[in-house]
Design a protein around this motif. Structure first.
Motif, short mmCIF file in Angstrom:
data_model
loop_
_atom_site.label_atom_id
_atom_site.label_comp_id
_atom_site.label_asym_id
_atom_site.label_seq_id
_atom_site.Cartn_x
_atom_site.Cartn_y
_atom_site.Cartn_z
N VAL A 19 0.84 -1.21 0.00
CA VAL A 19 0.00 0.00 0.00
C VAL A 19 0.87 1.24 0.00
O VAL A 19 0.64 2.18 -0.78
N GLY A 21 3.88 1.51 -1.03
CA GLY A 21 4.54 1.61 -2.33
C GLY A 21 3.62 2.23 -3.37
O GLY A 21 4.01 3.14 -4.11
N VAL A 22 2.38 1.77 -3.40
CA VAL A 22 1.43 2.31 -4.38
C VAL A 22 1.24 3.80 -4.14
O VAL A 22 1.16 4.60 -5.07
N ALA A 23 1.17 4.17 -2.87
CA ALA A 23 0.83 5.55 -2.57
C ALA A 23 2.00 6.50 -2.74
O ALA A 23 1.79 7.71 -2.86
N THR A 24 3.23 5.99 -2.74
CA THR A 24 4.35 6.94 -2.74
C THR A 24 5.23 6.89 -3.98
O THR A 24 5.84 7.89 -4.34
N ARG A 25 5.36 5.74 -4.65
CA ARG A 25 6.29 5.67 -5.77
C ARG A 25 5.72 6.38 -6.99
O ARG A 25 4.53 6.36 -7.23
N ARG A 26 6.58 7.03 -7.78
CA ARG A 26 6.11 7.80 -8.93
C ARG A 26 6.08 6.99 -10.21
O ARG A 26 5.34 7.30 -11.13
N ILE A 31 4.71 1.02 -9.15
CA ILE A 31 3.38 0.96 -8.55
C ILE A 31 2.75 -0.39 -8.83
O ILE A 31 2.15 -1.03 -7.95
N ILE A 35 1.46 -3.32 -6.26
CA ILE A 35 0.14 -3.97 -6.25
C ILE A 35 0.30 -5.48 -6.22
O ILE A 35 -0.40 -6.19 -5.49
N VAL A 92 3.65 8.96 -12.76
CA VAL A 92 2.22 9.19 -12.58
C VAL A 92 1.91 10.66 -12.26
O VAL A 92 0.80 11.12 -12.49
N ILE B 638 -3.21 10.26 -9.51
CA ILE B 638 -3.67 8.95 -9.07
C ILE B 638 -3.33 8.72 -7.60
O ILE B 638 -4.13 8.20 -6.84
N GLN B 639 -2.13 9.17 -7.22
CA GLN B 639 -1.70 8.83 -5.87
C GLN B 639 -2.48 9.56 -4.81
O GLN B 639 -2.69 9.04 -3.73
N ILE B 642 -5.46 7.37 -4.41
CA ILE B 642 -5.13 6.18 -3.63
C ILE B 642 -5.05 6.54 -2.15
O ILE B 642 -5.57 5.84 -1.29
N LEU B 643 -4.45 7.68 -1.92
CA LEU B 643 -4.28 8.12 -0.53
C LEU B 643 -5.64 8.37 0.11
O LEU B 643 -5.89 7.97 1.25
N LEU C 161 -5.50 4.02 -17.53
CA LEU C 161 -4.46 3.78 -16.53
C LEU C 161 -4.97 4.05 -15.12
O LEU C 161 -4.75 3.27 -14.19
N LEU C 165 -5.13 1.14 -12.33
CA LEU C 165 -4.34 1.18 -11.09
C LEU C 165 -5.25 1.17 -9.87
O LEU C 165 -5.05 0.39 -8.93
N ALA C 168 -6.98 -2.26 -9.57
CA ALA C 168 -6.13 -3.32 -9.05
C ALA C 168 -5.89 -3.12 -7.56
O ALA C 168 -5.91 -4.08 -6.78
N PHE C 169 -5.70 -1.88 -7.18
CA PHE C 169 -5.50 -1.57 -5.76
C PHE C 169 -6.71 -2.00 -4.93
O PHE C 169 -6.59 -2.65 -3.90
#
Lengths: 100, 659, 483
Positions: A19, A21-26, A31, A35, A92, B638-639, B642-643, C161, C165, C168-169
């Protein structure tokens, strides 16, 4: 014998890592990997439960999750390639044409 | 035949659909070929149904259940009894004639098809209102006719006064409709149904005469009627509504829609009979409105406004009748009034048409030789309105006055006296209008004068037919209380009459009263004759002698100004006193969206007719401001999404597990 | 030991088999046909939907649990399968001409629509977490591809995209909830889970966590606040026909599984999830309606409006009564018709090189085509919930169910929200009727299939609006086996 809780803690840890990783990596690819990490954390928990409950259901689900994850990656990579052709980026933060 | 009742509202609806969809592109100038057959067919079916009702059939039939949640059911159902049959016939017949008249009147207007689509929509809504067998469907029809009314008042929306008048009607009617809606909620919560038959039965069984609940319900319903039927103090929208095309004034603001309030009170008569206090309120509001509006009509100079005030006054008589328990007489007056008032409006429209839009009676006069059909039918209508036998209005008005004095209620003599005073005024202003418009020397503008002509046949023939009915319709109610009409509608109002009869006081002989009312009307006409044909200097001398009183009437008792002062200026003054701010600061504070200031400026804008642009916009500003703020949360990244999702889950989990 | 499956089990899944076969035939047909004749593929797809419908009718009598309870064939399934087929048919109708306008006239589009529909049907029929997950992913993967179908268009890429994303999350989160549920109950079968949990202590934090994660996973599919944020972007960027599909298909399917899992597997937790959905419902409709006001792009506005509608739909679940649940089904049916209809109107305005997706593009429509304007007006009135349209009836039942169940405050909030929503729906109507200046769109799409779809939608809305009895009866009957 390793107790169930150990598996679950590891699973939760992996899931949380995913989680974050998904939220922070660009990078979109990373990402994606994060997942995958989340899904594998789930798989681990499923298998562990399956073992301790003496039930096969969990292991069967894991097989399906792995298959679906492979399909998801295939579709995801295809979309990323299409995007990259038009925009030449995998960051992203730059993919924000649509907002508000 | 009676089982085909659903065809009656269906035909106008089809007219709306066809004209609405294809009017602009394909039908255009031929829109009446759709609208008029629709109303004609509707009238024919209504006529067939009417004869079956005369033969004794009634119908309380649910087509089907529309929506039902638990014990609340709303059905699409029809109630055909003598009361709704009379209303249905009046609406379809007068409606049909006015449609025919409109062909000539609206000829060449750019919104020709739109006009007929709205008119048919109005017919559909009005028939739904009249034929409904429950309050819910009635309310839908009630809102529907209101909507058509605003659309048609503002038909020439490029004219600012017309658009403003539409808004005024909208705002004032909201007050009344709020009362109606609250009344419905109270009925539903008390009796668990909105079906007329069930409500009246339950009310009759569970409520005592004079109970608070019955009084509250009936007063709330009456508030709705006051708004729709333009009674004191909510009458102010009707004179302004004359900005609409004249056929609209005739159909909606004279013959049918404005009488919906009277119909609703008559329909609810089992409830009103349980609430003597409400009955007194209805009677007094009606009587006062009758005199009040008649007195304003004495001094007005716009031909349509005089008739508009006359309509308000006549509606007052109908409520007076309902208030003293003589519902049948009220509905009788409603029917006769529909004929002669539609005739007056159509006649006025014919005059305006001939004079190229001139509405001021000071620039008319001597038109009778040029416009024979219009003039003589107008005379018939004026005689009917003044209450001269044997014209229709005499029978119905006389009945109301007699019912008022013989009702045995406290102060019934004063009710009668108000009615009689109003009758004198009515006769006077009707003939003032007739003499100034059609007789004497011509004061018509010279450019217009040599174009003077009678209206085309499709306008003149409806006038003639309405004239005929204004003469003969009254005989349906002769002899009083035992006539054809009364035997027909009696079953609907049975319960009430027994109640009334029990309280009957010894009354003066009916013939004497009739004689007195004819005398009053005749003296009104004679006075008008003296004033405006024989001694033309009298009106001015009188106006100077009683200058204050004349000004009071001429300025319509300054009611519009009073409302402006109370609801607008006082609100502003209060605002200033409380805050010690000048306008700029107040505006600034509004912009700073201070909640209290918004609340006060809501008050100050209330009667400003900026209610639509003001209050609604201000609420809208607040919401829109929020919208702009919230929208920013959608960053496109996107992030962040997600957050948001992760934090959302985290928050929920926290709340569940630790709180 | 009973055999793993019998021939009856195959009957139960015959609609899915027929539709899958049809989709594969489309793929093959796409190779065989010369370019430019791809509409044939679409029409064949409609035939396939017709055949599936026949299979559905034939299998309707088979009322059973197939494949050891993994697959349920009950009236509830039948209702959802029927509306999914309706959705697929409408989407193909509105796409036929639109695809060539956008320059992506490719046969696999139709195959993907059918595959996604197969996924939704599996979801609605699933009696087990495993089949539920497979159905969900079959649907989602197909729609990810569809969202990015305009390969040359950056917005479409981006929409795909983002959707992928986030999807999938959310799948990961859903799976985590499932694994917890599995661990606590020892089974993946919904009914077995319910039986085991009934005997357990319900104050287990892991159980609560599982419930919340499942709600979040499904909440993503139906787009409740705060899991809705992908939705406006995905809707705006995707091809309009796909947006129409996304706005109804996954939502209806999401509601099907949401109802299945929460009512069949964890009804014992009702006391706790009712509060959750109460809050989500209020948040969802308020945010959806308020943000919709500020939108200038009609697809984005409809996206927020669809979020708000999910808020209304959740009210039925909060009420929890048979009336509330059947109101949800009726509402979904109406929602499908009016939402697809509104998007079809956007497609109607779409021409080569012009997207026609700004609200301004509707200006003066009443002048150009009164019929088109009236059609749009009816969709808007229905979305706003004004009689005599289906939208009114649907809202009436949902709100009525809430009041009957004692949630008066919730109903009041919903009514206030409805009033707010009038503001932006009527703005479109104002633009159509009050503005005189012509918009750059010179002519409307002449596509016959599109007109058919519009006619079906408008008739459906009006018929349900005027005569809702049979439809509510259908929804009511469909609850047998669920409650």
């Amino acid at each position: 014998m390793v107790p169930l809780s150990a598996y679950l803690i590891l699973s939760a840890f992996l899931f949380a890592t995913g989680v974050v990783g998904v939220a922070t990596r660009r990078n979109v690819l990373i990402i994606f990997m994060s997942i995958e990490l989340m899904l594998n954390a789930v798989n681990l928990a499923f298998v562990a439960f399956s073992r301790f409950l003496h039930s096969m259901d969990g292991q069967i689900i894991v097989l399906f999750v792995m298959t679906v994850a492979a399909a998801e990656v295939a579709v995801g990579l295809a979309i990323i390639i299409a995007l990259f052709r038009n925009k030449e980026t995998v960051d992203v933060a730059e993919i924000n044409l649509m907002k508000w | 035949m009676i089982q085909y009742i659903w065809l009656v509202p269906l035909f106008p609806l089809l007219g709306v659909v066809i004209n609405g969809l294809f009017g602009r592109q394909y039908i255009k100038e031929k829109a009446h070929w759709v609208a008029i057959p629709a109303t004609a067919l509707s009238f024919l079916v209504a006529l067939g149904v009417f004869f079956e009702v005369v033969a004794g059939k009634t119908l309380n039939w649910d087509l089907y259940t529309w929506v039902a949640v638990g014990d609340f059911t709303a059905t699409l159902g029809f109630l055909v009894d003598p009361l709704s049959a009379v209303m249905m016939l009046v609406v379809t017949f007068v409606g049909f004639l006015i449609h025919v008249y409109s062909i000539g009147y609206m000829h060449g207007d750019s919104g020709y098809y739109r006009f007929f689509a709205y008119m048919n929509l109005f017919m559909f809504s009005m028939l739904t209102l009249v034929l409904a067998n429950n309050y819910f469907l009635m309310f839908l029809g009630w809102e529907g006719v209101g909507l058509c009314s605003y659309l048609l008042i503002g038909f020439w929306f490029e004219k600012k006064s017309a658009a403003d008048a539409g808004k005024k009607a909208f705002v004032v009617n909201r007050v009344g409709d709020a009362g109606f809606l609250l009344g419905l909620l109270l009925i539903w919560s008390s009796f668990g149904s909105l079906r007329f038959s069930e409500v009246f039965e339950a009310a009759g069984q569970t409520l005592e005469v004079g109970s608070t609940l019955a009084t509250a319900i009936t007063l709330l319903l009456f508030l709705g009627a006051v708004g729709k039927s333009a009674q004191l103090p909510l009458y102010v929208w009707l004179p302004d509504a004359m900005e609409g095309p004249t056929p609209v004034s005739a159909l909606i603001h004279a013959a049918t829609m404005v009488t919906a309030g009277v119909y609703m009170v008559a329909r609810s008569n089992p409830l009103y009979n349980l609430a003597p206090l409400s009955m007194d309120v209805v009677a007094w509001v009606g009587a006062l409105t009758a005199v009040f509006a008649a007195s304003i009509a004495l001094t007005q100079n716009d031909i349509k406004r005089v008739i508009a005030y006359s309509t308000i006054s006549q509606l007052g008589y109908m409520f007076l009748a309902a208030g003293v328990g003589a519902y049948a007489s009220g509905i009788f007056h409603l029917a006769t009034h529909a004929f002669f008032k539609a005739l007056l409006f159509l006649g006025a429209g014919s005059v305006i048409h001939a004079l190229r839009g001139e509405q001021d009676i000071r620039r008319m006069g001597g038109l009778l030789p040029h416009m024979k059909i219009t003039g003589y039918t107008f005379l018939i209508a004026a005689l009917a309105n003044a209450g001269i036998p044997p014209f229709a209005g005499f029978f119905s008005k006389d009945e109301i006055l007699f019912a008022a004095i013989s009702s045995g209620r406290p102060f019934s003599f004063y009710l009668w006296a108000l009615g009689a005073l109003g009758a004198f005024g009515t006769a006077f202003y009707m003939f003032r209008l007739f003499f100034l418009t059609f007789t004497g020397e011509s004061r018509v503008d010279r450019h217009v004068a040599h174009h003077l002509h009678e209206s085309p046949p499709n306008m003149a023939i409806p006038l003639a037919i309405l004239g005929l009915f204004s003469v003969i319709a009254g005989f349906a109610g002769f002899p009083p209380e035992k006539g054809l009409y009364h035997r027909f509608v009696a079953p609907v109002f049975e319960g009430g009459h027994n109640l009334e009869k029990a309280a009957h006081a010894p009354a003066p002989p009916e013939a004497l009263m009739a004689f007195i009312s004819v005398l009053i009307a005749a003296s009104g006409i004679v006075t008008a004759y003296l004033f405006y044909l024989r001694r033309r200097e009298l009106p001015d001398r009188l106006a100077q002698r009683f200058h204050g009183f004349y000004q009071l009437l001429f300025n319509k008792y300054w009611v519009d100004e009073l409302y402006q002062a109370i609801f607008v200026d006082f609100g502003k003054w209060l605002c200033h006193r409380l805050w010690g701010f000048d306008d700029r600061v107040v505006d600034g504070a509004v912009n700073g969206s201070s909640w209290l200031t918004i609340a006060f400026s809501w008050g100050s804008d209330w009667y400003d007719l900026r209610i639509v642009d003001g209050v609604v916009n201000r609420i809208a500003d607040v919401i829109q401001g929020g919208s702009q703020v919230f929208k920013r949360a959608q960053t496109g990244l996107i992030q962040n999404y997600i957050l948001a999702m992760a934090l959302g889950i985290f928050a929920i989990v926290t709340i569940y597990l630790f709180l | 030991m009973s055999p793993p499956f019998t021939i009856n089990d195959l009957w139960a899944i015959s609609p899915e088999m027929v539709l899958t076969t049809a989709a594969i035939i489309l793929l093959i047909l796409d190779f065989l046909l010369p370019p430019g004749r791809r509409a044939v593929v679409g029409y064949t797809g409609l035939l396939g939907i017709g055949a599936t419908f026949a299979a559905l009718g034939a299998s309707a009598g088979v009322r059973a649990e197939a494949f050891s309870g993994m697959y349920l064939s009950d009236p509830f399934t039948l209702f959802f399968k029927t509306i999914f087929l309706l959705i697929a048919a409408l989407i193909i109708l509105i796409s036929l001409n639109y695809l060539s306008v956008e320059g992506v006239d490719q046969g696999e589009y139709y195959a993907l629509v059918l595959f996604a529909t197969v996924g939704m049907m599996i979801m609605a029929a699933s009696g087990d977490l495993l089949s539920l997950y497979i159905g969900l992913e079959t649907m989602s993967l197909s729609i990810y591809v569809l969202a990015g179908f305009l390969r040359k268009d950056r917005r479409s890429n981006e929409a795909a995209l983002k959707y992928l994303l986030m999807g999938a999350f959310s799948s990961g989160i859903l799976l985590y909830g499932m694994t917890l549920l599995y661990g606590l109950s020892g089974s993946t079968n919904l009914k077995a889970i319910s039986r085991t949990l009934a005997a357990q202590d319900l104050h287990n934090p892991a159980l609560t966590l599982a419930m919340i994660l499942l709600a979040a996973g499904f909440g993503f599919k139906i787009a409740t606040v705060p899991f809705h944020m992908y939705l406006p972007d995905a809707y705006e960027g995707a091809p309009t026909s796909v947006t129409a599909f996304m706005s109804v298909g996954p939502k209806a399917a999401g509601f099907a599984v949401l109802l299945r899992v929460f009512l069949l597997a964890i009804p014992s937790l009702q006391g706790s999830w009712v509060q959750l959905f109460y809050v989500l419902s209020v948040l969802t409709m308020t945010v959806g309606n308020v943000v919709a006001i500020a939108q200038k792009n009609i697809k984005r506005m409809l996206a927020y409006s669809s979020i708000a509608h999910v808020g209304y739909l959740l009210i039925g679940l909060v009420a929890g009564s048979p009336l509330g649940i059947s109101a949800i089904l009726l509402y979904l049916l109406v929602y499908i018709l009016m939402n697809v209809g509104a998007f079809a109107m956007v497609i109607l305005l779409c021409r080569q090189g012009l997207r026609g997706d700004q609200i301004e593009d509707f200006s003066g429509l009443a002048q150009k085509s009164p019929l088109a304007a009236a059609t749009m007006l009816i969709f808007l009135l229905s979305l706003a919930g004004i009689p005599p349209t289906g939208g009114f009836v649907a809202k009436f039942y949902v709100f009525g169910a809430a009041i009957k169940a004692g949630y008066v405050l919730l109903a009041v909030i919903a009514v206030v929200n409805t009033a707010i929503s009038l503001f932006y729906y009527m703005r479109v109507a104002m633009v159509m009727y009050m503005r005189e200046e012509p918009s750059p769109i010179t002519a409307l799409s002449p596509s016959r299939p599109l007109h058919w779809a519009l006619a079906i939608a408008i008739l459906g809305i009006l018929i349900i609006g005027v005569y809702p009895g049979p439809f509510l009866g259908w929804a009511w009957v469909s609850l047998t086996g669920l409650l």
